[in-house]
Scaffold this active site. Structure first.
Site, mmCIF file in Angstrom:
data_model
loop_
_atom_site.group_PDB
_atom_site.id
_atom_site.type_symbol
_atom_site.label_atom_id
_atom_site.label_comp_id
_atom_site.label_asym_id
_atom_site.label_seq_id
_atom_site.Cartn_x
_atom_site.Cartn_y
_atom_site.Cartn_z
ATOM 1 N N HIS A 19 0.870 -1.191 0.000
ATOM 2 C CA HIS A 19 0.000 0.000 0.000
ATOM 3 C C HIS A 19 0.899 1.231 0.000
ATOM 4 O O HIS A 19 1.307 1.723 1.048
ATOM 5 C CB HIS A 19 -0.913 -0.047 1.237
ATOM 6 C CG HIS A 19 -1.922 1.067 1.297
ATOM 7 N ND1 HIS A 19 -3.058 1.000 2.079
ATOM 8 C CD2 HIS A 19 -1.978 2.280 0.684
ATOM 9 C CE1 HIS A 19 -3.757 2.110 1.943
ATOM 10 N NE2 HIS A 19 -3.112 2.918 1.108
ATOM 11 N N HIS A 21 1.381 4.813 -2.486
ATOM 12 C CA HIS A 21 1.024 5.640 -3.645
ATOM 13 C C HIS A 21 2.302 6.318 -4.127
ATOM 14 O O HIS A 21 2.914 7.083 -3.356
ATOM 15 C CB HIS A 21 -0.002 6.697 -3.252
ATOM 16 C CG HIS A 21 -1.257 6.115 -2.651
ATOM 17 N ND1 HIS A 21 -2.405 5.925 -3.380
ATOM 18 C CD2 HIS A 21 -1.527 5.662 -1.400
ATOM 19 C CE1 HIS A 21 -3.339 5.403 -2.600
ATOM 20 N NE2 HIS A 21 -2.835 5.226 -1.390
ATOM 21 N N HIS A 198 -9.378 0.767 -1.384
ATOM 22 C CA HIS A 198 -9.374 1.453 -0.093
ATOM 23 C C HIS A 198 -10.795 1.382 0.458
ATOM 24 O O HIS A 198 -11.763 1.684 -0.257
ATOM 25 C CB HIS A 198 -9.032 2.933 -0.265
ATOM 26 C CG HIS A 198 -7.586 3.234 -0.487
ATOM 27 N ND1 HIS A 198 -6.860 2.681 -1.502
ATOM 28 C CD2 HIS A 198 -6.734 4.060 0.196
ATOM 29 C CE1 HIS A 198 -5.612 3.157 -1.442
ATOM 30 N NE2 HIS A 198 -5.513 3.992 -0.423
ATOM 31 N N GLU A 201 -11.309 3.469 5.777
ATOM 32 C CA GLU A 201 -10.309 4.413 6.295
ATOM 33 C C GLU A 201 -11.091 5.497 7.049
ATOM 34 O O GLU A 201 -11.000 5.607 8.264
ATOM 35 C CB GLU A 201 -9.487 5.006 5.139
ATOM 36 C CG GLU A 201 -8.429 6.015 5.579
ATOM 37 C CD GLU A 201 -7.706 6.679 4.394
ATOM 38 O OE1 GLU A 201 -8.222 6.627 3.254
ATOM 39 O OE2 GLU A 201 -6.623 7.269 4.624
ATOM 40 N N ASP A 279 1.791 4.039 2.774
ATOM 41 C CA ASP A 279 0.750 4.871 2.146
ATOM 42 C C ASP A 279 1.363 6.029 1.338
ATOM 43 O O ASP A 279 1.582 5.893 0.139
ATOM 44 C CB ASP A 279 -0.240 5.372 3.196
ATOM 45 C CG ASP A 279 -1.624 5.665 2.642
ATOM 46 O OD1 ASP A 279 -1.863 5.404 1.449
ATOM 47 O OD2 ASP A 279 -2.486 6.153 3.395
ATOM 48 N N ASP A 280 1.624 7.156 2.005
ATOM 49 C CA ASP A 280 2.202 8.345 1.359
ATOM 50 C C ASP A 280 3.342 8.855 2.241
ATOM 51 O O ASP A 280 3.208 9.866 2.936
ATOM 52 C CB ASP A 280 1.120 9.436 1.215
ATOM 53 C CG ASP A 280 -0.062 8.939 0.410
ATOM 54 O OD1 ASP A 280 0.046 8.854 -0.821
ATOM 55 O OD2 ASP A 280 -1.097 8.594 1.032
HETATM 56 N N1 HPA Z 1 -6.694 7.346 1.085
HETATM 57 C C1 HPA Z 1 -7.342 7.602 -0.032
HETATM 58 N N2 HPA Z 1 -6.744 8.050 -1.117
HETATM 59 C C2 HPA Z 1 -5.436 8.244 -1.086
HETATM 60 C C3 HPA Z 1 -4.704 7.985 0.045
HETATM 61 C C4 HPA Z 1 -5.364 7.501 1.194
HETATM 62 O O1 HPA Z 1 -4.799 7.242 2.279
HETATM 63 N N3 HPA Z 1 -3.428 8.288 -0.254
HETATM 64 C C5 HPA Z 1 -3.389 8.692 -1.532
HETATM 65 N N4 HPA Z 1 -4.616 8.665 -2.044
HETATM 66 ZN ZN ZN Z 2 -3.721 4.750 0.386
#
Ligand code: HPA
Ligand code: ZN
Length: 361
Positions: A19, A21, A198, A201, A279-280
């Site tokens: 996971h 991006h 996703h 969240e 994630d990011d």
């Molecule tokens: N959630 C949804 N979209 C996203 C995320 C995330 O954590 N990171 C990059 N796009």
């Molecule tokens: Zn994500």
């Protein structure tokens, strides 16, 4: 975390990142450098002003900055360099396999050709074996846009299907349920693409049910809110649906108030196939090993729990059985190191041949 041996274990244990991006690996320095190179105006005077903006209230406040930042990615070289920098960073953290998300619509909407994005990312992924990594690429649809736009994106990408492992669903979750994307995921499955989404969240447990039952998701990205629904917890455990959890992301986007509130441990104890990912990482303050460290610290995870999570990540990867068996054997050898009973295979140097990892497709 003061236990250096646990830190070292986290760093070196073979793991998969599932996971991530790629646009979320855009570090502030690169963002500024590309903005100046391409003449893109940023609403920040300097790095410290940009960093100060990384104080998010929720998912949307992050996404607004993340999409603005992605505007500096303009050439094939930009996508290559971004991806390559991530791969090097991941390899340093002991990642042996990574499945990378990208958001084509973020780029095509501002006039960047899909081939520019695909060729740039792809040329870095094709060299991943130089770093001892295998990898795959997952195309994500932006859920705040329409299903019609997602279908057009998939149709444009199908000629390059051999470069893709699967499809995913990301962006603003609330108000954009998986049910909105049934047709496009059905087409993707018919085309032989793997499916993730996703869900849970910020969105309710119902969105996780929908991702599983309507989209055919094989893994759930995040899935934090499954903890609110006992029947869903049983479903995830019984069907061994992996969750790709991202603790620092959840903290920074206020999905949890404190890492010590994070449900990861309870999910692991319920028999759910939990994994840890970043994630990011450029926006949330840490790459994968930092995520392992932070959540282990907050929840008191010991070596056994950390090992289970890392093993889950290899098990949850979309790789063929031979490759999985190789990675799991490597994991077993590495895990038992330092326990005083390393397997003979490792001790006598006759490990199974690990030929250069291939890009999964
Ligand atoms: N959630 C949804 N979209 C996203 C995320 C995330 O954590 N990171 C990059 N796009
Ligand atoms: Zn994500």
């Amino acid at each position: 975390m003061h236990d250096l041996s646990l830190q070292d274990f986290i760093q070196r244990i073979p793991k998969a990142e599932l996971h991530l991006h790629v646009e979320g690996t855009l570090e502030p320095e690169r963002l500024f450098q590309l903005a100046s190179q391409h003449g893109v105006q940023l609403p920040f005077d300097d790095l410290s002003a940009l960093r100060a903006a990384y104080d998010f209230r929720d998912l949307q406040s992050f996404l607004d900055l993340y999409y603005a930042g992605a505007a500096v990615l303009q050439t094939e070289a930009d996508f290559h360099d971004l991806t390559w920098a991530y791969l090097k960073r991941a390899a340093d953290d002991g990642v042996r396999h990574t499945e990378i998300f990208f958001d084509p619509q973020t780029h095509t909407q501002r006039g960047i050709a899909l081939t520019c994005v695909l060729d740039g990312i792809g040329s870095a992924l094709n060299r991943a074996s130089e770093l001892g990594l295998s990898c795959g690429l997952i195309l994500c649809f932006l859920r705040h846009l329409s299903e019609r736009e997602a279908l057009a994106t998939l149709e444009a990408a199908l000629p390059y299907k051999s470069q893709l492992l699967g499809v995913g669903l990301d962006s603003s979750e609330q108000g954009h349920p998986p049910s909105k994307f049934e047709q496009v995921f059905s087409l993707a499955r018919r085309e032989g693409l793997r499916v993730v989404a996703h869900a849970g969240e910020e969105g309710p447990p119902e969105y996780i049910w929908q991702a599983l039952d309507l989209l055919g998701a094989e893994r759930i990205d995040h899935g934090v809110r499954a903890i609110e629904d006992d029947a869903l917890m049983r479903r995830l455990a019984n069907d061994q649906i992996p969750l790709t959890m991202c603790p620092l992301s959840n903290l920074r986007l206020r999905v949890v108030d404190r890492l010590s509130d994070h449900p990861l441990r309870r999910m692991l104890d319920a028999g759910i196939k939990v994994t840890i990912n970043s994630d990011d990482p450029a926006y949330f303050g840490g790459y994968i090993a930092e995520n392992y460290r932070a959540i282990s610290d907050a929840l008191g995870l010991d070596r056994d729990a950390i090992g289970r999570i890392a093993r889950n990540s290899l098990d949850a990867a979309f790789i063929d059985d031979t490759h999985k068996a190789e990675l799991l054997a490597e994991f077993d050898a590495s895990e038992s190191q330092g326990r005083g009973h390393a397997p003979e295979r490792a001790a006598n140097g006759c490990e199974a041949d690990r030929s250069a990892p291939q890009q999964e497709s």
